[in-house]
Design an enzyme around this catalytic site. Structure first.
Site: not given
Ligand code: G3I
Length: 379
Positions: A177, A287
């Site tokens: 991205e 994705e």
């Molecule tokens: O693992 C922690 C956990 O320990 C904590 O208690 C909790 C509280 O918020 O957060 C958890 O982490 C979260 C993680 O997902 C696992 O669930 C993060 O906050 C959250 O920001 C994270 O979001 C992911 C996001 O990318 C950022 O990494 C989404 O699940 C995931 O679907 C999304 O994926 C992205 C791709 O990487 C790139 N393209 C777009 C796609 C969708 O946004």
């Protein structure tokens, strides 16, 4: 499972798709219903494997058997569905910077290593996602960039992470991205990220060169969203890829994230795929999911429209080149980023349950699954 589609649905679907040639291959029975015979068909991974393609999903290890002993999120049926349908996995979050290197002192490969073992057990391959991205990037690292320590940080991170997984992954999203998102000015050119600010545009080629040094045999991918639909972003992607190839940067594939929706216009997609192919790049789908911005409450109709939209997308991509890796961002609507709090903030404020993935909440195959099956079968 047999699932019936009434004549009215069929007509609605016909109207929604542009031409009859784009219609799914349903069998019209004399009772004027269309019948799917899903459960008699082999899992997607089998159909894919016959054609030398990897089919898969993003996963959170907390739902898989590797965390069974301690995770409250473990689900046996989900675990089994993943093992049944997929021969390719990507970590939804646990191979990002904030998970692998959360503090300057801490490196944590344990969970990602467990996921790799899980993949091995079920004879699946794994993709790496992602080395350099502006999100999932801890504040301490951003601060280091601001203090002029960006180059050293990138060198250390890529050497360590790509080195740790050397020879174990089929591909790496090296840069994710890097192009401007929606609403960022004229949507042309590079996104204003901490990496761009710290190192200038050359951060992208630097990341690829470092990844190639650390793992010379893995496929190196530039991965982005909206490039299949936003003209300015698609044109910027072409410019970026050409620039990298002109400089002999080791890049091997373009990752189409394919977070599409029922209103997506794929006008720039064919030219993008053709250009990527001309540059000698593979095209992979990384994705995939299909959002319904109208939040139609008729789930049967939504499922048909989602399937038709996917067909429109795959028709264009497959005409140019058959992707050797196809991943959806999840396997079942039960766990979809499209129904997550993060997406809700942006495009789903009322928190509707979205049906944008191949299996439904009960892990039953949907029309979207059928379209994937069909394209894999004819690849
Ligand atoms: O693992 C922690 C956990 O320990 C904590 O208690 C909790 C509280 O918020 O957060 C958890 O982490 C979260 C993680 O997902 C696992 O669930 C993060 O906050 C959250 O920001 C994270 O979001 C992911 C996001 O990318 C950022 O990494 C989404 O699940 C995931 O679907 C999304 O994926 C992205 C791709 O990487 C790139 N393209 C777009 C796609 C969708 O946004």
């Amino acid at each position: 499972m047999k699932r019936e589609l009434t004549r009215r649905d069929f007509i609605a679907l016909s109207a929604a798709t542009a031409t009859s040639a784009m219609l799914p291959k349903f069998a019209m029975a004399e009772t004027e219903t269309v019948k799917y015979d899903y459960e008699s068909l082999p899992p997607l991974r089998e159909t894919a494997a016959k054609k030398g393609i990897l089919y898969g999903s993003s996963v959170e290890p907390a739902r898989l058997e590797i965390t069974k002993a301690f995770s409250p999120y473990y689900e046996q049926d989900f675990n089994d569905a993943i093992a049944r349908e997929c021969n390719l996995l990507v970590a939804e979050s646990i191979m990002k910077w904030d998970a692998l290197h959360p503090t300057p002192e801490k490196w944590d490969f344990w969970l990602a290593d467990q996921l790799l073992e899980y993949a091995k057990k079920y004879d699946m391959k794994m993709r790496g996602h992602t080395l350099i991205w502006h999100a999932a990037f801890p504040a301490w690292a951003e601060q280091a960039l601001k203090e002029g320590r960006g180059e050293a940080l990138m060198e250390e991170y890529i050497a360590k992470v790509a080195g740790h997984y050397k020879g174990k992954l089929v591909s790496w999203d090296v840069v994710n991205e890097a192009l401007k998102g929606r609403g960022e000015g004229n949507e042309e050119g590079l996104r204003d990220t901490p990496w761009l600010k710290a190192l200038g545009p050359s951060y992208i080629e630097k990341a690829f060169r470092l990844a190639a040094q650390a793992d010379p045999d893995v496929q190196l991918v530039y991965n982005d969203y909206d490039i299949e639909q936003r003209p300015a972003k698609s044109a910027s992607a072409i410019k970026l890829l050409r620039g990298l190839k002109d400089k002999n940067v080791p890049i091997h594939a373009l990752g189409l994230q394919a977070h599409i929706d029922l209103e997506t216009n794929f006008a720039p997609l064919k030219a993008l795929c053709e250009e990527a192919k001309k540059l000698g790049l593979d095209i992979i789908i990384t994705e995939l999911d299909v959002f319904d911005p109208s939040f139609n409450t008729d789930s049967k109709k939504t499922d048909e429209l989602v399937a038709a939209k996917l067909r429109e997308f795959l028709d264009i991509v497959f005409t140019v080149a058959v992707p050797k890796q196809i991943l959806a961002w999840g396997l079942t609507d039960r766990h979809s980023w499209l129904s997550s709090a993060q997406w809700n903030v942006w495009r789903n404020p009322k928190g509707h349950h979205i049906r944008g993935l191949p299996l439904d909440d009960d892990l039953k195959r949907k029309p979207m699954w059928h379209v994937l099956h069909e394209f894999l079968e004819k690849a």
